[in-house]
Enzyme design. Sequence first.
Site, mmCIF file in Angstrom:
data_model
loop_
_atom_site.group_PDB
_atom_site.id
_atom_site.type_symbol
_atom_site.label_atom_id
_atom_site.label_comp_id
_atom_site.label_asym_id
_atom_site.label_seq_id
_atom_site.Cartn_x
_atom_site.Cartn_y
_atom_site.Cartn_z
ATOM 1 N N HIS A 103 8.653 3.025 9.084
ATOM 2 C CA HIS A 103 8.402 2.155 10.232
ATOM 3 C C HIS A 103 7.139 2.629 10.944
ATOM 4 O O HIS A 103 6.978 3.824 11.176
ATOM 5 C CB HIS A 103 9.604 2.186 11.188
ATOM 6 C CG HIS A 103 9.407 1.289 12.361
ATOM 7 N ND1 HIS A 103 9.479 -0.083 12.253
ATOM 8 C CD2 HIS A 103 9.073 1.553 13.646
ATOM 9 C CE1 HIS A 103 9.222 -0.623 13.441
ATOM 10 N NE2 HIS A 103 8.973 0.344 14.302
ATOM 11 N N SER A 136 0.836 -1.212 0.000
ATOM 12 C CA SER A 136 0.000 0.000 0.000
ATOM 13 C C SER A 136 0.869 1.259 0.000
ATOM 14 O O SER A 136 0.477 2.286 -0.567
ATOM 15 C CB SER A 136 -0.988 0.001 1.172
ATOM 16 O OG SER A 136 -0.327 0.185 2.393
#
Length: 216
Positions: free
Chosen positions: A109, A13
Amino acid sequence: MLKIGVLASGRGSNFQAIIDEIETEILPASIEILIVDNPEAYAIERAKKHGIAYLYINPKNFPTKEAFYEKIRDELLLREVELVILAGFMRIVKKPLLDAFPNRIMNIHPALLPSFPGLHGQKQAVDYGVRISGCTVHFVDESVDSGPVIIQAAVPVHPDDTEETLSERILKLEHRIFPEAIRLYAEGRLKVEGRKVKILNYKLPDTYFTNPEIRQ
Ligand code: GRF
């Protein structure tokens, strides 16, 4: 036009968010290659749909991790890639790739580093009980989730959050800050000085939030 190479292992995504910002000409970059380490990665479908070249490299075909990364490095260099994007690439990058692209590999992250590095950053945040979490785009070095920070975005953690609900809230921001960090790089506005990344000509946010909200 900045030439980028994307490494992914799964859903992709973030890869899609980057494609979208390139296609709408917000991001002055071109994706030269998608490299996956997993033949089932949905990122491949996205590459096909958008006419992006892709390559599956099976790590099992290499005697060592180093040899695997030498192959990835060679494929990227062959296409004159300038910046490498780890978009959900679930492996620790090794020396051959790091040496070929010093401060030219970016990762995202799903936590506010240096909190909750490694796997399941969102679950770690929920389990710890923090009230604010978020995501971090950073340059990659030899350790896990430890390189110089480029952009961070924060979200509140709700009392009833699960790993899934928090992940969803964080992901929306991932899709905004990752292409933005690449844009800053493409515009030559990122300067790494030791652990710190200097960003040229940017606006400081003049806002804050607390969780829970406090009396104004
Ligand atoms: C994201 O949560 C990212 O922060 C982490 O791996 C996940 C990848 O998701 N590094 P997607 O493949 O980009 O959808």
